[in-house]
Design a protein around this motif. Structure first.
Motif, PDB file in Angstrom:
ATOM      1  N   MET A 243       0.839  -1.195   0.000  1.00  0.00           N
ATOM      2  CA  MET A 243       0.000   0.000   0.000  1.00  0.00           C
ATOM      3  C   MET A 243       0.875   1.247   0.000  1.00  0.00           C
ATOM      4  O   MET A 243       1.787   1.378   0.816  1.00  0.00           O
ATOM      5  CB  MET A 243      -0.903  -0.006   1.236  1.00  0.00           C
ATOM      6  CG  MET A 243      -1.812   1.208   1.344  1.00  0.00           C
ATOM      7  SD  MET A 243      -3.018   1.008   2.686  1.00  0.00           S
ATOM      8  CE  MET A 243      -1.954   0.825   4.097  1.00  0.00           C
ATOM      9  N   THR A 244       0.580   2.152  -0.918  1.00  0.00           N
ATOM     10  CA  THR A 244       1.318   3.412  -1.000  1.00  0.00           C
ATOM     11  C   THR A 244       0.433   4.535  -0.473  1.00  0.00           C
ATOM     12  O   THR A 244      -0.544   4.930  -1.128  1.00  0.00           O
ATOM     13  CB  THR A 244       1.715   3.716  -2.450  1.00  0.00           C
ATOM     14  OG1 THR A 244       2.421   2.605  -2.978  1.00  0.00           O
ATOM     15  CG2 THR A 244       2.579   4.957  -2.512  1.00  0.00           C
ATOM     16  N   PRO A 245       0.696   5.056   0.739  1.00  0.00           N
ATOM     17  CA  PRO A 245      -0.231   5.980   1.378  1.00  0.00           C
ATOM     18  C   PRO A 245      -0.324   7.344   0.712  1.00  0.00           C
ATOM     19  O   PRO A 245      -1.247   8.096   1.012  1.00  0.00           O
ATOM     20  CB  PRO A 245       0.324   6.100   2.800  1.00  0.00           C
ATOM     21  CG  PRO A 245       1.772   5.752   2.673  1.00  0.00           C
ATOM     22  CD  PRO A 245       1.853   4.734   1.593  1.00  0.00           C
ATOM     23  N   ASP A 246       0.630   7.706  -0.185  1.00  0.00           N
ATOM     24  CA  ASP A 246       0.538   9.027  -0.796  1.00  0.00           C
ATOM     25  C   ASP A 246      -0.362   9.026  -2.025  1.00  0.00           C
ATOM     26  O   ASP A 246      -0.547  10.050  -2.667  1.00  0.00           O
ATOM     27  CB  ASP A 246       1.938   9.556  -1.143  1.00  0.00           C
ATOM     28  CG  ASP A 246       2.714   8.602  -2.050  1.00  0.00           C
ATOM     29  OD1 ASP A 246       2.198   7.505  -2.328  1.00  0.00           O
ATOM     30  OD2 ASP A 246       3.830   8.973  -2.459  1.00  0.00           O
TER      31      ASP A 246
ATOM     32  N   GLY B   7      -6.933  -9.680   2.343  1.00  0.00           N
ATOM     33  CA  GLY B   7      -5.626  -9.037   2.270  1.00  0.00           C
ATOM     34  C   GLY B   7      -5.668  -7.536   2.453  1.00  0.00           C
ATOM     35  O   GLY B   7      -4.815  -6.810   1.925  1.00  0.00           O
ATOM     36  N   ILE B   8      -6.641  -7.063   3.239  1.00  0.00           N
ATOM     37  CA  ILE B   8      -6.824  -5.628   3.458  1.00  0.00           C
ATOM     38  C   ILE B   8      -6.367  -5.273   4.869  1.00  0.00           C
ATOM     39  O   ILE B   8      -6.658  -5.996   5.827  1.00  0.00           O
ATOM     40  CB  ILE B   8      -8.297  -5.229   3.271  1.00  0.00           C
ATOM     41  CG1 ILE B   8      -8.789  -5.642   1.885  1.00  0.00           C
ATOM     42  CG2 ILE B   8      -8.489  -3.735   3.471  1.00  0.00           C
ATOM     43  CD1 ILE B   8     -10.290  -5.521   1.715  1.00  0.00           C
ATOM     44  N   ARG B   9      -5.676  -4.154   4.994  1.00  0.00           N
ATOM     45  CA  ARG B   9      -5.217  -3.721   6.314  1.00  0.00           C
ATOM     46  C   ARG B   9      -6.398  -3.329   7.196  1.00  0.00           C
ATOM     47  O   ARG B   9      -7.327  -2.648   6.756  1.00  0.00           O
ATOM     48  CB  ARG B   9      -4.277  -2.525   6.174  1.00  0.00           C
ATOM     49  CG  ARG B   9      -3.790  -2.009   7.530  1.00  0.00           C
ATOM     50  CD  ARG B   9      -2.655  -1.039   7.403  1.00  0.00           C
ATOM     51  NE  ARG B   9      -2.203  -0.593   8.700  1.00  0.00           N
ATOM     52  CZ  ARG B   9      -1.161   0.194   8.895  1.00  0.00           C
ATOM     53  NH1 ARG B   9      -0.448   0.605   7.872  1.00  0.00           N
ATOM     54  NH2 ARG B   9      -0.787   0.554  10.106  1.00  0.00           N
ATOM     55  N   GLY B  10      -6.388  -3.773   8.455  1.00  0.00           N
ATOM     56  CA  GLY B  10      -7.454  -3.461   9.389  1.00  0.00           C
ATOM     57  C   GLY B  10      -7.011  -2.501  10.470  1.00  0.00           C
ATOM     58  O   GLY B  10      -5.873  -2.561  10.957  1.00  0.00           O
ATOM     59  N   LEU B  11      -7.902  -1.592  10.841  1.00  0.00           N
ATOM     60  CA  LEU B  11      -7.691  -0.666  11.960  1.00  0.00           C
ATOM     61  C   LEU B  11      -8.897  -0.752  12.894  1.00  0.00           C
ATOM     62  O   LEU B  11     -10.030  -0.911  12.435  1.00  0.00           O
ATOM     63  CB  LEU B  11      -7.552   0.776  11.462  1.00  0.00           C
ATOM     64  CG  LEU B  11      -6.398   1.101  10.519  1.00  0.00           C
ATOM     65  CD1 LEU B  11      -6.469   2.572  10.103  1.00  0.00           C
ATOM     66  CD2 LEU B  11      -5.057   0.806  11.170  1.00  0.00           C
ATOM     67  N   VAL B  12      -8.645  -0.634  14.183  1.00  0.00           N
ATOM     68  CA  VAL B  12      -9.706  -0.671  15.183  1.00  0.00           C
ATOM     69  C   VAL B  12      -9.746   0.651  15.938  1.00  0.00           C
ATOM     70  O   VAL B  12      -8.709   1.136  16.408  1.00  0.00           O
ATOM     71  CB  VAL B  12      -9.486  -1.827  16.185  1.00  0.00           C
ATOM     72  CG1 VAL B  12     -10.452  -1.710  17.362  1.00  0.00           C
ATOM     73  CG2 VAL B  12      -9.654  -3.167  15.497  1.00  0.00           C
TER      74      VAL B  12
ATOM     75  N   GLY C 236     -11.586  -4.098  -3.623  1.00  0.00           N
ATOM     76  CA  GLY C 236     -10.620  -3.083  -4.030  1.00  0.00           C
ATOM     77  C   GLY C 236     -10.200  -2.132  -2.933  1.00  0.00           C
ATOM     78  O   GLY C 236      -9.475  -1.164  -3.192  1.00  0.00           O
ATOM     79  N   ALA C 237     -10.618  -2.385  -1.686  1.00  0.00           N
ATOM     80  CA  ALA C 237     -10.266  -1.480  -0.588  1.00  0.00           C
ATOM     81  C   ALA C 237      -8.817  -1.661  -0.155  1.00  0.00           C
ATOM     82  O   ALA C 237      -8.229  -2.729  -0.299  1.00  0.00           O
ATOM     83  CB  ALA C 237     -11.197  -1.709   0.600  1.00  0.00           C
ATOM     84  N   ASP C 238      -8.259  -0.591   0.388  1.00  0.00           N
ATOM     85  CA  ASP C 238      -6.902  -0.613   0.932  1.00  0.00           C
ATOM     86  C   ASP C 238      -6.907  -0.735   2.454  1.00  0.00           C
ATOM     87  O   ASP C 238      -5.996  -1.318   3.046  1.00  0.00           O
ATOM     88  CB  ASP C 238      -6.166   0.670   0.545  1.00  0.00           C
ATOM     89  CG  ASP C 238      -6.059   0.858  -0.951  1.00  0.00           C
ATOM     90  OD1 ASP C 238      -5.243   0.155  -1.569  1.00  0.00           O
ATOM     91  OD2 ASP C 238      -6.806   1.680  -1.500  1.00  0.00           O
TER      92      ASP C 238
END
Length: 369
Positions: A1-4, A312-317, A280-282
């Motif tokens: 993942m490229t955050p910019d 394969g998607i990054r998770g945040l809580v 397609g989510a990041d």
């Protein structure tokens, strides 16, 4: 993942119980995220676990429409119960019809599910071909008898008269007449529940949940015996996990209408199109009022993280309070921490802190990725 580069971000939280409903939580987190990263595509998918708040999450999804039905609540007067349609599927939440906050605890033996049955009848009249019923937040322990009676069933005593309403009325029942019962919708009924209690016994509906509904010890025992009577008359599977959900409403509808029981979080995720939104989510952001050891055992946050990981998607809580370690690779943000360690401050103005944490999470993603 490229955050910019612009990211696709799915915000799929549960409610923060007693503080903010799931749509409000999702909207606040999304506002904060967009402030930090205005080029990102942020999709709000409020979630629920199949109990209270399920209807609100479904109504926030694409294609859902709000319906209402006016019902009578004994001692409380008329109530405008909300329900929803998604295509030809009706979504009904018991708590919106005759839940504990609506009915109260003054008459635990007489409280029943008649209002639920009135709403289910309205859904059938509206042409529903499929029905999803969320049963959390019940005020009654009547085995679903009130709702079934509102749909045309008759519960009769030894002289052929209708028994009294409520769970205790079942103690005098000797026959159930289903000749006039309305049939279920053509594609069936799914009951969402997050409990595994059987109908009767030490871990059953009356003994575990009766005290929460105002029942004293004598009433609890009487309700348990009445539900046993109900089981003898209907002949269902009283030992099935979840049969005791909503005071045995799950048992009644599983037995008489052939309803199937399903864990709530997974079913709601399907209802609101979570997988479609995640395509397609990041990043997927989920959350709840308190993250603890139970969060990965069927609750919304754990289920959303599981789906994200599988894709394969990054998770945040984001949680009001982070009281247990997060899974490896999952980022975490706490409202209490954002509010300077004050639980009271975090609860008093949750949308403000949710928005701030959403912004911090987005900025942290840029710094750390």
């Amino acid at each position: 993942m490229t955050p910019d580069r612009p990211l696709r971000v799915v915000v799929a939280p549960d409610s923060f119980k007693g503080t903010a409903a799931a749509p409000e939580v999702a909207a606040a987190l999304a506002r904060g995220w967009r402030r930090a990263r205005p080029s990102d595509v942020v999709v709000e998918v409020p979630m629920a676990d199949g109990g209270e708040g399920t209807l609100g999450a479904v109504l926030a999804s694409e294609g859902a429409s709000l319906r209402t039905e006016t019902v009578e609540l004994p001692g409380r007067g008329r109530h405008r119960a909300r329900w929803g349609m998604v295509g030809d599927r009706a979504v009904v939440e018991l708590a919106e019809c005759c839940g504990l906050p609506l009915v109260g605890t003054a008459d635990p033996g007489g409280a029943d599910t008649e209002a639920l049955g009135r709403v289910l009848a309205a859904a059938l009249d509206a042409g529903a071909e499929e029905l999803t019923l969320a049963v959390g937040g019940s005020a009654s322990t009547d085995g679903g008898s009130g709702a079934l009676r509102a749909l045309g069933a008759r519960v009769l005593d030894v002289v052929g008269q209708e028994v009294a309403r409520g769970g205790l009325g079942l103690a005098s029942a000797v026959r159930v007449d289903l000749a006039g019962l309305r049939p279920p919708p053509t594609r069936g009924v799914t009951i969402l529940c997050d409990v595994t209690a059987p109908l009767v016994g030490p871990t059953g509906a009356a003994r575990v949940f009766g005290p929460q509904k105002g029942a004293n010890p004598e009433q609890v025992e009487a309700l348990d015996r009445a539900l046993s009577r109900w089981d003898c008359l209907l002949g269902g599977d009283a030992e099935a996990p979840g049969a005791g959900a909503a005071g045995g409403t799950a048992y009644g509808f599983a037995t008489v209408w052939g309803a199937t029981l399903r864990p709530g979080a997974a079913a709601v995720a399907d209802l609101v199109g979570l997988d479609r939104a995640m395509a397609g989510a990041d990043v997927v952001v989920t959350g709840e009022g308190r993250w603890d050891e139970q969060s990965l055992t069927g609750k919304v946050t754990g289920h959303v993280l599981q789906r994200a990981a599988s894709a394969g998607i990054r998770g945040l809580v984001v949680a009001g309070d982070l009281a247990a370690p997060l899974p490896e690779g999952v980022g975490g943000w706490s409202l209490v921490e954002a509010a300077g360690g004050s639980h009271a401050a975090a609860r008093a103005d949750a949308p403000r802190w949710l928005e701030r944490v959403g912004e911090h999470a987005a900025r942290g993603l840029t710094r750390k990725s």
